[in-house]
Design a protein around this motif. Structure first.
Motif, PDB file in Angstrom:
ATOM      1  N   THR A  11       0.646  -1.251  -0.130  1.00 27.86           N
ATOM      2  CA  THR A  11       0.024  -0.009   0.044  1.00 27.86           C
ATOM      3  C   THR A  11       0.779   1.061  -0.075  1.00 27.86           C
ATOM      4  OG1 THR A  11      -1.777  -1.150   1.105  1.00 27.86           O
ATOM      5  CG2 THR A  11      -1.778   1.383   1.450  1.00 27.86           C
ATOM      6  N   VAL A  12       0.565   2.211  -0.962  1.00 26.03           N
ATOM      7  CA  VAL A  12       1.415   3.511  -0.856  1.00 26.03           C
ATOM      8  C   VAL A  12       0.479   4.718  -0.056  1.00 26.03           C
ATOM      9  CG1 VAL A  12       1.994   5.337  -2.499  1.00 26.03           C
ATOM     10  CG2 VAL A  12       2.129   2.966  -2.915  1.00 26.03           C
ATOM     11  N   TRP A  13       1.154   5.089   0.815  1.00 23.65           N
ATOM     12  CA  TRP A  13       0.480   6.107   1.575  1.00 23.65           C
ATOM     13  C   TRP A  13       1.413   7.509   1.354  1.00 23.65           C
ATOM     14  CZ3 TRP A  13      -2.459   4.623   5.971  1.00 23.65           C
ATOM     15  CH2 TRP A  13      -2.632   3.104   6.104  1.00 23.65           C
ATOM     16  N   ALA A  14       0.666   8.349   0.677  1.00 23.44           N
ATOM     17  CA  ALA A  14       1.233   9.655   0.032  1.00 23.44           C
ATOM     18  C   ALA A  14       0.559  10.831   0.334  1.00 23.44           C
ATOM     19  CB  ALA A  14       1.255   9.447  -1.446  1.00 23.44           C
ATOM     20  N   THR A  15       1.376  11.530   0.861  1.00 23.96           N
ATOM     21  CA  THR A  15       0.729  13.186   1.197  1.00 23.96           C
ATOM     22  C   THR A  15       0.544  13.718  -0.184  1.00 23.96           C
ATOM     23  OG1 THR A  15       3.207  14.292   0.898  1.00 23.96           O
ATOM     24  CG2 THR A  15       2.037  13.355   3.278  1.00 23.96           C
ATOM     25  N   GLY A  16      -0.662  14.521  -0.251  1.00 23.79           N
ATOM     26  CA  GLY A  16      -1.195  15.195  -1.294  1.00 23.79           C
ATOM     27  C   GLY A  16      -2.282  16.156  -1.026  1.00 23.79           C
ATOM     28  N   PRO A  17      -3.022  16.697  -2.079  1.00 25.60           N
ATOM     29  CA  PRO A  17      -4.126  17.384  -2.021  1.00 25.60           C
ATOM     30  C   PRO A  17      -5.101  16.812  -0.835  1.00 25.60           C
ATOM     31  CG  PRO A  17      -3.584  17.418  -4.274  1.00 25.60           C
ATOM     32  CD  PRO A  17      -2.728  16.336  -3.484  1.00 25.60           C
ATOM     33  N   GLY A  18      -5.434  17.434   0.166  1.00 27.88           N
ATOM     34  CA  GLY A  18      -6.182  16.881   1.167  1.00 27.88           C
ATOM     35  C   GLY A  18      -5.434  16.252   2.398  1.00 27.88           C
ATOM     36  N   GLY A  19      -4.387  15.945   2.280  1.00 23.07           N
ATOM     37  CA  GLY A  19      -3.851  15.050   3.422  1.00 23.07           C
ATOM     38  C   GLY A  19      -3.062  13.845   3.144  1.00 23.07           C
ATOM     39  N   VAL A  20      -3.135  12.898   3.502  1.00 23.22           N
ATOM     40  CA  VAL A  20      -2.423  11.496   3.360  1.00 23.22           C
ATOM     41  C   VAL A  20      -3.364  10.778   2.525  1.00 23.22           C
ATOM     42  CG1 VAL A  20      -1.285   9.402   3.978  1.00 23.22           C
ATOM     43  CG2 VAL A  20      -0.866  11.509   5.479  1.00 23.22           C
ATOM     44  N   LEU A  21      -3.092  10.586   1.257  1.00 20.32           N
ATOM     45  CA  LEU A  21      -3.927   9.773   0.094  1.00 20.32           C
ATOM     46  C   LEU A  21      -3.275   8.463   0.216  1.00 20.32           C
ATOM     47  CD1 LEU A  21      -4.144  12.990  -0.618  1.00 20.32           C
ATOM     48  CD2 LEU A  21      -4.878  11.818  -2.631  1.00 20.32           C
ATOM     49  N   VAL A  22      -4.140   7.378   0.533  1.00 22.87           N
ATOM     50  CA  VAL A  22      -3.824   6.098   0.687  1.00 22.87           C
ATOM     51  C   VAL A  22      -4.145   5.448  -0.638  1.00 22.87           C
ATOM     52  CG1 VAL A  22      -3.808   3.892   2.000  1.00 22.87           C
ATOM     53  CG2 VAL A  22      -4.095   6.244   2.734  1.00 22.87           C
ATOM     54  N   TYR A  23      -2.981   4.669  -1.394  1.00 14.87           N
ATOM     55  CA  TYR A  23      -3.512   3.892  -2.720  1.00 14.87           C
ATOM     56  C   TYR A  23      -3.349   2.608  -2.603  1.00 14.87           C
ATOM     57  CZ  TYR A  23      -2.668   8.901  -4.207  1.00 14.87           C
ATOM     58  OH  TYR A  23      -2.664  10.195  -4.335  1.00 14.87           O
ATOM     59  N   SER A  24      -3.811   1.635  -3.047  1.00 18.67           N
ATOM     60  CA  SER A  24      -3.516   0.235  -3.431  1.00 18.67           C
ATOM     61  C   SER A  24      -2.203   0.096  -4.272  1.00 18.67           C
ATOM     62  CB  SER A  24      -4.654  -0.650  -4.026  1.00 18.67           C
ATOM     63  OG  SER A  24      -4.839  -0.214  -5.531  1.00 18.67           O
ATOM     64  N   ALA A  25      -1.811  -0.990  -4.319  1.00 19.10           N
ATOM     65  CA  ALA A  25      -0.549  -1.255  -5.204  1.00 19.10           C
ATOM     66  C   ALA A  25      -0.883  -1.179  -6.805  1.00 19.10           C
ATOM     67  CB  ALA A  25       0.048  -2.563  -5.109  1.00 19.10           C
ATOM     68  N   ALA A  26      -2.257  -1.248  -6.902  1.00 17.11           N
ATOM     69  CA  ALA A  26      -2.574  -0.929  -8.364  1.00 17.11           C
ATOM     70  C   ALA A  26      -2.925   0.351  -8.767  1.00 17.11           C
ATOM     71  CB  ALA A  26      -3.695  -1.774  -8.590  1.00 17.11           C
ATOM     72  N   GLY A  27      -2.858   1.353  -7.620  1.00 16.57           N
ATOM     73  CA  GLY A  27      -2.914   2.864  -8.003  1.00 16.57           C
ATOM     74  C   GLY A  27      -4.503   3.116  -7.631  1.00 16.57           C
ATOM     75  N   LYS A  28      -5.231   2.334  -6.939  1.00 17.69           N
ATOM     76  CA  LYS A  28      -6.593   2.829  -6.676  1.00 17.69           C
ATOM     77  C   LYS A  28      -6.850   3.616  -5.256  1.00 17.69           C
ATOM     78  CE  LYS A  28     -11.281   0.816  -6.053  1.00 17.69           C
ATOM     79  NZ  LYS A  28     -12.440  -0.427  -5.748  1.00 17.69           N
ATOM     80  N   HIS A  29      -7.472   4.551  -5.324  1.00 21.96           N
ATOM     81  CA  HIS A  29      -7.554   5.547  -4.093  1.00 21.96           C
ATOM     82  C   HIS A  29      -8.590   4.958  -3.102  1.00 21.96           C
ATOM     83  CE1 HIS A  29      -8.140   9.735  -2.484  1.00 21.96           C
ATOM     84  NE2 HIS A  29      -7.655   8.987  -1.577  1.00 21.96           N
TER      85      HIS A  29
END
Length: 338
Positions: free
Chosen positions: A280-298
């Motif tokens: 899982t990718v935990w990435a800061t961005g617009p709105g806070g910390v956006l959490v994505y699956s390995a496939a790129g799903k938010h």
């Protein structure tokens, strides 16, 4: 938005009464809210969890957190103050190091002189991106040792964030944010913003110059992919690059495009990121910390309500510490990171 909420603290009793638990409700300050966009998010962050505020409005701009396991503390940068803080459960908030990123004798005329991204190498030395000194350095024996400050004889812009591969290679980004006049600074010597690799022999390789504002970066668990954030409001994306056997990068693809959210004026831009052991990718961005699956799903967002710079897993790997503007926060996770 900063509000107050309830978290449940479970206190286990002594070994003689190990079957008993005392559950207490404790009121703690909370930062923002958690937005769940997909049922899969519940496997990452338990329903009912909150983002706990550890320090409120204590910093000018908090960045670059790293967990110091040997001392059970979190270290993180305060870039405008040119210092590194430490926070621990036992000792609270303390000054760790100042100066941290600019060691010159002349007054620094820009806004961001301090250290940014922090990590530890295999020897346990603190490695940092230093904006003001325009280098990647390590702290060894109480002194800064330069690891990289020039590419092909030209000074780097202002190294921003870094990740160390298991073989010891240091990957880092080099946008112009630490220069007093940013991209228009007369002291800027490179006409691009790069992503680099520094190997154990001290050889610096430019991996890509295609991003306008390369920022946070992190490896996938198998180190076959390098994720790189681009903190440009007009192209607010996270890229995924295949890592070749020689450590260089193949052609990248857009992993996630947060440009619509950035242009909708949600606070923050793609910045720091970490990848948990499940991918899982935990990435800061617009709105806070956006959490994505390995496939790129938010899957969900830790919606802090403020521009959020960076994050790091700590404690036993299942606490996510977050540097959010002038604040420090954390959330418990059901997956572990490094």
């Amino acid at each position: 938005m900063i509000r107050r909420g309830l978290v449940w603290l479970v206190c286990m009793l002594g070994a003689s009464v190990a079957s008993l638990e005392t559950v207490m409700a404790a009121e703690v300050p909370v930062l923002g809210k958690i937005e769940r966009l997909d049922p899969a998010f519940d496997r990452l962050v338990e329903p009912g969890a909150v983002v706990e505020l550890l320090a409120e409005k204590k910093f000018e701009w908090s960045e670059g957190p790293i967990w110091d396991a040997s001392n059970r503390r979190l270290l993180f940068s305060d870039i405008p103050r040119n210092m590194i803080w430490e926070w621990s459960e036992a000792g609270g908030l303390k000054k760790f190091l100042q100066p941290s990123g600019y060691t010159g004798t002349e007054p620094f005329t820009g806004r961001e002189p301090g250290s940014n991204g922090l990590t530890f190498n295999k020897a346990g030395e603190l490695v940092m991106c230093q904006h003001g000194d325009r280098r990647v350095a390590k702290l060894s024996g109480g002194k800064f040792v330069t690891l990289a400050d020039r590419y092909q004889g030209k000074r780097l812009n202002s190294p921003n964030d870094l990740a160390i591969k298991s073989n010891g290679d240091v990957y880092f980004t080099d946008p112009p944010y630490g220069l007093p006049k940013v991209a228009e600074d007369p002291a800027k010597e490179l006409d691009f913003q790069g992503v680099y690799r520094l190997n154990a022999r001290g050889e610096l390789t430019l991996l890509t110059r295609e991003l306008s504002r390369p920022n946070g970066l992190a490896f996938s668990p198998d180190e076959q992919t390098l994720y790189v954030a681009n903190s440009d409001p007009n192209k607010a994306i996270v890229m995924a690059y295949p890592v070749k056997s020689d450590g260089t990068l193949g052609s990248g693809r857009v992993f996630f495009d947060a440009t619509p959210a950035a242009q909708a004026k949600k606070p923050g831009l793609p910045d720091g990121m970490k990848v948990s052991r499940d991918g899982t990718v935990w990435a800061t961005g617009p709105g806070g910390v956006l959490v994505y699956s390995a496939a790129g799903k938010h899957l969900g967002t830790l919606a802090t309500g403020v521009p959020t710079a960076n994050l790091a897993f700590g404690d036993d790997g299942s606490t996510l510490y977050i540097t959010a503007d002038k604040n420090l926060a954390r959330v418990r996770t059901q997956v572990k990171g490094w």
